[in-house]
Design an enzyme around this catalytic site. Structure first.
Site, mmCIF file in Angstrom:
data_model
loop_
_atom_site.group_PDB
_atom_site.id
_atom_site.type_symbol
_atom_site.label_atom_id
_atom_site.label_comp_id
_atom_site.label_asym_id
_atom_site.label_seq_id
_atom_site.Cartn_x
_atom_site.Cartn_y
_atom_site.Cartn_z
ATOM 1 N N CYS A 99 -29.683 33.773 49.560
ATOM 2 C CA CYS A 99 -29.003 33.349 48.324
ATOM 3 C C CYS A 99 -27.543 32.992 48.634
ATOM 4 O O CYS A 99 -26.825 33.810 49.228
ATOM 5 C CB CYS A 99 -29.066 34.477 47.300
ATOM 6 S SG CYS A 99 -28.038 34.188 45.851
ATOM 7 N N TYR A 115 0.849 -1.194 0.000
ATOM 8 C CA TYR A 115 0.000 0.000 0.000
ATOM 9 C C TYR A 115 0.887 1.246 0.000
ATOM 10 O O TYR A 115 0.720 2.148 -0.815
ATOM 11 C CB TYR A 115 -0.928 -0.010 1.223
ATOM 12 C CG TYR A 115 -1.860 1.183 1.270
ATOM 13 C CD1 TYR A 115 -3.140 1.111 0.728
ATOM 14 C CD2 TYR A 115 -1.444 2.390 1.836
ATOM 15 C CE1 TYR A 115 -3.986 2.208 0.746
ATOM 16 C CE2 TYR A 115 -2.272 3.499 1.851
ATOM 17 C CZ TYR A 115 -3.548 3.401 1.312
ATOM 18 O OH TYR A 115 -4.379 4.490 1.321
ATOM 19 N N GLU A 143 -23.696 8.103 9.694
ATOM 20 C CA GLU A 143 -23.237 8.519 11.011
ATOM 21 C C GLU A 143 -21.721 8.381 11.117
ATOM 22 O O GLU A 143 -21.167 7.346 10.737
ATOM 23 C CB GLU A 143 -23.929 7.600 12.035
ATOM 24 C CG GLU A 143 -23.967 8.155 13.396
ATOM 25 C CD GLU A 143 -25.371 8.615 13.804
ATOM 26 O OE1 GLU A 143 -26.251 8.842 12.937
ATOM 27 O OE2 GLU A 143 -25.567 8.738 15.016
ATOM 28 N N LYS A 146 -28.876 1.660 15.969
ATOM 29 C CA LYS A 146 -28.920 3.125 16.099
ATOM 30 C C LYS A 146 -27.559 3.560 16.636
ATOM 31 O O LYS A 146 -27.263 3.382 17.815
ATOM 32 C CB LYS A 146 -30.047 3.552 17.032
ATOM 33 C CG LYS A 146 -30.151 5.048 17.096
ATOM 34 C CD LYS A 146 -31.362 5.527 17.825
ATOM 35 C CE LYS A 146 -31.451 7.033 17.705
ATOM 36 N NZ LYS A 146 -30.208 7.714 18.091
HETATM 37 N N1 5U1 Z 1 -29.436 3.468 11.482
HETATM 38 C C1 5U1 Z 1 -30.092 4.609 11.289
HETATM 39 N N2 5U1 Z 1 -29.968 5.670 12.037
HETATM 40 N N3 5U1 Z 1 -30.779 6.610 11.528
HETATM 41 C C2 5U1 Z 1 -31.037 7.885 11.925
HETATM 42 N N4 5U1 Z 1 -30.971 4.829 10.313
HETATM 43 C C3 5U1 Z 1 -31.423 6.090 10.443
HETATM 44 N N5 5U1 Z 1 -32.317 6.782 9.728
HETATM 45 C C4 5U1 Z 1 -32.591 8.048 10.081
HETATM 46 C C5 5U1 Z 1 -31.940 8.626 11.191
HETATM 47 C C6 5U1 Z 1 -32.254 10.031 11.600
HETATM 48 O O1 5U1 Z 1 -33.503 8.814 9.400
HETATM 49 C C7 5U1 Z 1 -34.250 8.188 8.333
HETATM 50 C C8 5U1 Z 1 -35.393 7.394 8.866
HETATM 51 C C9 5U1 Z 1 -34.771 9.299 7.477
#
Ligand code: 5U1
Length: 675
Positions: free
Chosen positions: A409, A37, A174, A116
């Site tokens: 106070c 690489y 994210e 999430k």
């Molecule tokens: N994994 C995931 N996180 N998240 C956050 N999917 C996802 N989708 C989002 C958000 C705010 O919004 C869509 C449903 C539009």
């Protein structure tokens, strides 16, 4: 191979390096040794050095390209970045599914389930296949331009691997820091004797907001994609499940922990599986996300305010841990509210070490029966302030003490008062208390109060922080040299400010009363008080009963006024203000004043030749009249000046008498002379 021309060779190297990068950072499955690489990378660097025209922004050598910046530009999202509705229980999930089925009129619905991520939502804009713009979520409508920083994240492709890329594709996902990277980063921080990061999310947020991309590049950030915003020339697939496949084909990292399931039962099964594997995941998650899988159905479901009806974030329960209340301190906020804060034995919960928790107010402490010395359950979820959930009563030690709200106070020693029906206890030293100093000065100086032009947030911060101003009268003692010496001030601004301060000496009684910042005394009440009492000494001498004779002043407002004026510190500040030459035209108290316009309603329109709107209103109100904004049959007079607008027409339609300024004045004077 090296007999190729430099153009073809550079292209070949770029494609090979992109692939190695993808295999290493996205698939976590390198196919070549690091040395190879590096060799390719250096060869490409040398080629680009020799032929600068070959250096394209999407080259793997250009990840840390740009210089540090002063701040971040704002970017308006082409499609708003949504927030999700939250669910916390099985019931919430069943309710979500029921509602979805009702609207879609289906027996069962397919859902795409994803982790999430506990990171930061970003949007990546690809123009003609090249990463062109990257922004944070911000408030969902507008975010910050963090393109240079996002480019340093190796898992984010700088170029889409397509022969004919779409003109525009916005990928959403994210940014986060994997747990192992976070731990390594903290080990390195510790070895350098530097501050440790609290959790991966904070470390990632800090890295993304670095003004120098070279610093971001030193932090090991990752990225996961989960959606698409705007797409031009890129046909959107039919479902979320397929979208994730397509994003993976474009070499975006997508979580392998995802599934398309049927119905609420499928959702709950996914949730419990993710709860189980959560500790073993490489990244932090704070729940799972469910989305109706078919995009056509998502569209049918639509949105409620800013959250889609087709998605739900099912959050893991907030973590709880046992701690002990070592003490309860009282903090005084900018508005004088006293907040009891529990000092806790440090405890690691929800990803951070918690040492304090707000107890909100006295009632909350009684309701939860919290004593100093108690063992307590402490909860913290996401970014929310830690809270004490409950007391372990069985463990209460004999020496545990009840909390008593102080009567003075803790900051300024003024009396603490609690109004009827209010949960908060407040310091009554509003004009004097150091905790409320900045707020009091801003309130005092605002346009509707003393109208000191130019005295805003930043300047108040400077004046207070440098110790030049503690209470409002100090403003009137400021000198040119002192002011001009302040950073970012200069001679001209200092002069302007001094002039504005000087001008404010000439005011009205109602403005002065409003400027004092007495709780529950807004502009209208201040005006009523000024009208009723005519001058300050009468107001200062008023008792509860006489205060309540003022229209709209009830026991609560009267109490606030008495508490404020009963506080010696405030009286001293008022005296000092008067000594500074603040003055107004006093009027006889209402009771002794003729009321030629008593019971009458007037409307002002257009520009009067001599009186400002405020002055005209004050005179009318001083004569017992009322000023309203629109003309009706119940209007007694319309007072019209230049450029009167539709109110004059309306008056003529309804046959309401119209006065000019001199007629208004003579009406006032005429009646005055009669009395
Ligand atoms: N994994 C995931 N996180 N998240 C956050 N999917 C996802 N989708 C989002 C958000 C705010 O919004 C869509 C449903 C539009």
């Amino acid at each position: 191979m090296k007999s190729q021309g430099p153009v073809a060779r550079a292209r070949e190297l770029r494609e090979a390096l992109d692939l190695f990068n993808y295999q290493y950072y996205v698939l976590d499955a390198p196919t070549v040794p690091d040395a190879q690489y590096d060799r390719f990378f250096r060869e490409l660097q040398a080629l680009e050095e020799a032929h600068p025209e070959l250096r394209t922004p999407d080259s793997p050598t250009q990840r840390v390209g740009s210089a540090p910046r002063e701040g971040f530009r704002e970017i308006r999202h082409k499609v708003p970045m949504l927030s999700l509705n939250n669910g916390f229980s099985e019931e919430d999930v069943l309710h979500f599914d029921r509602r979805v089925r009702e609207i879609l009129q289906r027996e069962q619905v397919a859902y795409a389930c994803e982790p999430k991520f506990d990171g930061l939502a970003v949007s990546l804009l690809y123009r003609d296949g090249r990463l062109d713009e990257g922004s944070t979520r911000g408030d969902g409508e507008t975010g910050e331009d963090v393109t240079a920083n996002l480019r340093t994240i190796r898992a984010i492709p700088l170029r889409l691997p397509l022969d004919s890329p779409p003109p525009l594709l916005e990928v959403r996902g994210e940014v986060l820091m994997e747990k192992r990277d976070f731990e390594a980063l903290n080990r390195a921080q510790a070895a350098r004797g530097e501050k440790l990061f609290v959790n991966p999310r904070n470390a990632a947020a800090g890295a993304l907001r670095q003004l120098d991309p070279a610093l971001t590049a030193q932090r090991p950030l990752s990225f996961f994609a989960y959606g698409v915003g705007e797409a031009v020339g890129w046909p959107i697939p039919d479902s979320q499940g397929e979208l994730m496949e397509r994003l993976a084909q474009l070499r975006f990292p997508v979580p392998s922990e995802r599934a398309v399931v049927q119905g609420a039962e499928g959702l709950l099964r996914f949730f419990s599986k993710m709860s189980e594997i959560r500790p073993a995941l490489r990244y932090d998650i704070d729940g799972v996300v469910y989305k109706v899988n078919a995009f056509s159905q998502q569209q049918e479901l639509g949105f409620v305010s800013r959250a889609p009806r087709f998605a739900l974030a099912h959050k893991f329960p907030a973590e709880e841990a046992l701690s002990e209340i070592l003490d309860i301190d009282v903090q005084v906020g900018r508005t004088g509210a006293l907040t009891p804060v529990a000092r806790l034995r440090p405890v690691f919960v929800g990803g951070v070490t918690v040492t304090n928790a707000t107890l909100h107010n006295e009632d909350e402490i009684r309701r939860k029966d919290i004593h100093i010395g108690d063992q307590v359950w402490v909860r913290r979820a996401g970014d929310v302030i830690p809270e004490v959930v409950s007391v372990v009563l069985a463990e209460r030690p004999p020496q545990a003490r009840a909390f008593v709200m102080p009567s003075r106070c803790p900051i300024c020693g003024s009396r603490v008062v609690r109004s009827e029906g209010e949960a908060a206890s407040r310091c009554s030293g509003g004009l004097y208390c150091p905790a409320q100093r900045k707020q009091a000065l801003l309130h005092f100086a605002q346009r509707r109060a003393m109208d000191i032009d130019g005295l805003g947030d930043k300047l108040v911060d400077q004046l207070v922080d440098s110790g030049l101003v503690r209470t409002p009268p100090d403003l009137y003692g400021l000198g040119l040299a002192t002011l001009a010496d302040l950073p970012r001030m200069g001679d001209k601004s200092a002069r302007n400010l001094l002039e504005a301060i000087d001008r404010s000496r000439e005011t009205t009684l109602s403005r002065f009363i409003f400027a004092l910042g007495i709780r529950n005394v807004g502009e209208t009440t201040a005006r009523d008080l000024a009208r009723h009492f005519g001058d300050l000494p009468a107001l200062l001498a008023a008792d509860g009963e006489s205060l309540q004779q003022v229209p709209e002043v009830g026991p609560v407002v009267a109490r606030s006024i008495l508490d404020f004026l009963g506080e010696e510190h405030n009286r001293e500040v008022i005296d000092r203000l008067l000594d500074c030459g603040i003055r107004w035209v006093a009027a006889p108290a209402l009771a002794q004043r003729p009321q030629p316009l008593a019971g009458m309603t007037l409307v002002l329109t257009g520009v009067l030749p001599h009186l400002s709107r405020d002055e005209a209103r004050a005179r009318i109100e001083g004569a017992g009249g009322k000023v309203t904004g629109s003309v009706s049959k119940r209007t007694h007079y319309v007072v019209a000046g230049a450029d009167p607008g539709s109110k004059l027409e309306r008056a003529q339609e309804l046959g309401v008498p119209v006065l000019d300024e001199s007629q208004l004045l003579s009406l006032l004077n005429q009646d005055l002379s009669k009395s």
